[in-house]
Scaffold this motif. Structure first.
Motif, PDB file in Angstrom:
ATOM      1  N   GLU A 118       6.091   0.054  -4.061  1.00  0.00           N
ATOM      2  CA  GLU A 118       6.573   0.278  -5.431  1.00  0.00           C
ATOM      3  C   GLU A 118       6.110  -0.823  -6.380  1.00  0.00           C
ATOM      4  O   GLU A 118       5.950  -0.591  -7.576  1.00  0.00           O
ATOM      5  N   LYS A 119       5.881  -2.014  -5.836  1.00  0.00           N
ATOM      6  CA  LYS A 119       5.389  -3.132  -6.653  1.00  0.00           C
ATOM      7  C   LYS A 119       3.878  -3.081  -6.830  1.00  0.00           C
ATOM      8  O   LYS A 119       3.304  -3.947  -7.469  1.00  0.00           O
ATOM      9  N   GLY A 120       3.222  -2.086  -6.199  1.00  0.00           N
ATOM     10  CA  GLY A 120       1.800  -1.900  -6.402  1.00  0.00           C
ATOM     11  C   GLY A 120       0.901  -2.332  -5.257  1.00  0.00           C
ATOM     12  O   GLY A 120      -0.320  -2.265  -5.370  1.00  0.00           O
ATOM     13  N   LYS A 121       1.466  -2.776  -4.158  1.00  0.00           N
ATOM     14  CA  LYS A 121       0.637  -3.175  -3.029  1.00  0.00           C
ATOM     15  C   LYS A 121       0.171  -1.942  -2.269  1.00  0.00           C
ATOM     16  O   LYS A 121       0.890  -0.949  -2.171  1.00  0.00           O
ATOM     17  N   SER A 122      -1.026  -2.044  -1.712  1.00  0.00           N
ATOM     18  CA  SER A 122      -1.539  -0.938  -0.903  1.00  0.00           C
ATOM     19  C   SER A 122      -0.990  -1.041   0.515  1.00  0.00           C
ATOM     20  O   SER A 122      -0.558  -2.109   0.957  1.00  0.00           O
ATOM     21  N   ILE A 123      -1.021   0.082   1.226  1.00  0.00           N
ATOM     22  CA  ILE A 123      -0.596   0.112   2.627  1.00  0.00           C
ATOM     23  C   ILE A 123      -1.443  -0.876   3.428  1.00  0.00           C
ATOM     24  O   ILE A 123      -0.925  -1.604   4.280  1.00  0.00           O
ATOM     25  N   SER A 124      -2.732  -0.912   3.156  1.00  0.00           N
ATOM     26  CA  SER A 124      -3.634  -1.818   3.880  1.00  0.00           C
ATOM     27  C   SER A 124      -3.263  -3.277   3.650  1.00  0.00           C
ATOM     28  O   SER A 124      -3.286  -4.090   4.574  1.00  0.00           O
TER      29      SER A 124
END
Length: 125
Positions: free
Chosen positions: A23-29
């Motif tokens: 939700e804060k914008g980080k990717s799964i990777s």
């Protein structure tokens, strides 16, 4: 319990922390790299499709690291919640209660806990 019956239990707090990172914008990777977890596992945990019957094993393996990275907290194995290092130290150094059964159980759990900060201080000193 029949395998097709599924309880609708709330997700553990550490999985909610993973979701909050997305939700804060980080990717799964990126989350997978930061937590040293496999990217497919992170994806399934966040989406709620992790195939295990129980999350106990994956929780034991990864939850403490997730709390440490994203909350600067210690995952208390007894309470199963994140604690600040100060709160953990406070519980670990509290005197044994003689009247409250819950506090006695907590005191005993702290004495056996591998995360007890007093144990590491004794080893350093």
């Amino acid at each position: 319990m029949h395998p097709s019956l599924k309880l609708d239990l709330p997700d553990p707090e550490w999985i909610l922390l993973l979701r909050s990172q997305v939700e804060k914008g980080k990717s799964i990777s990126q989350i997978a790299r930061e937590t040293e977890m496999a990217r497919p596992s992170v994806s399934m945990l966040i989406s709620g499709t992790y195939p295990a019957q129980s999350l106990d094993l994956v929780t034991a393996k990864h939850a403490a690291r997730v709390f440490a990275i994203y909350r600067d907290q210690v995952l208390c194995p007894f309470l199963r919640i994140g604690l600040t290092p100060d709160r953990c130290r406070s519980l670990a150094s509290a005197p044994m209660s003689t009247s409250d059964p819950e506090q006695i159980t907590q005191w005993r759990a702290c004495r056996r806990c591998h995360l007890n900060p007093l144990k590491s201080e004794a080893a350093d000193g």
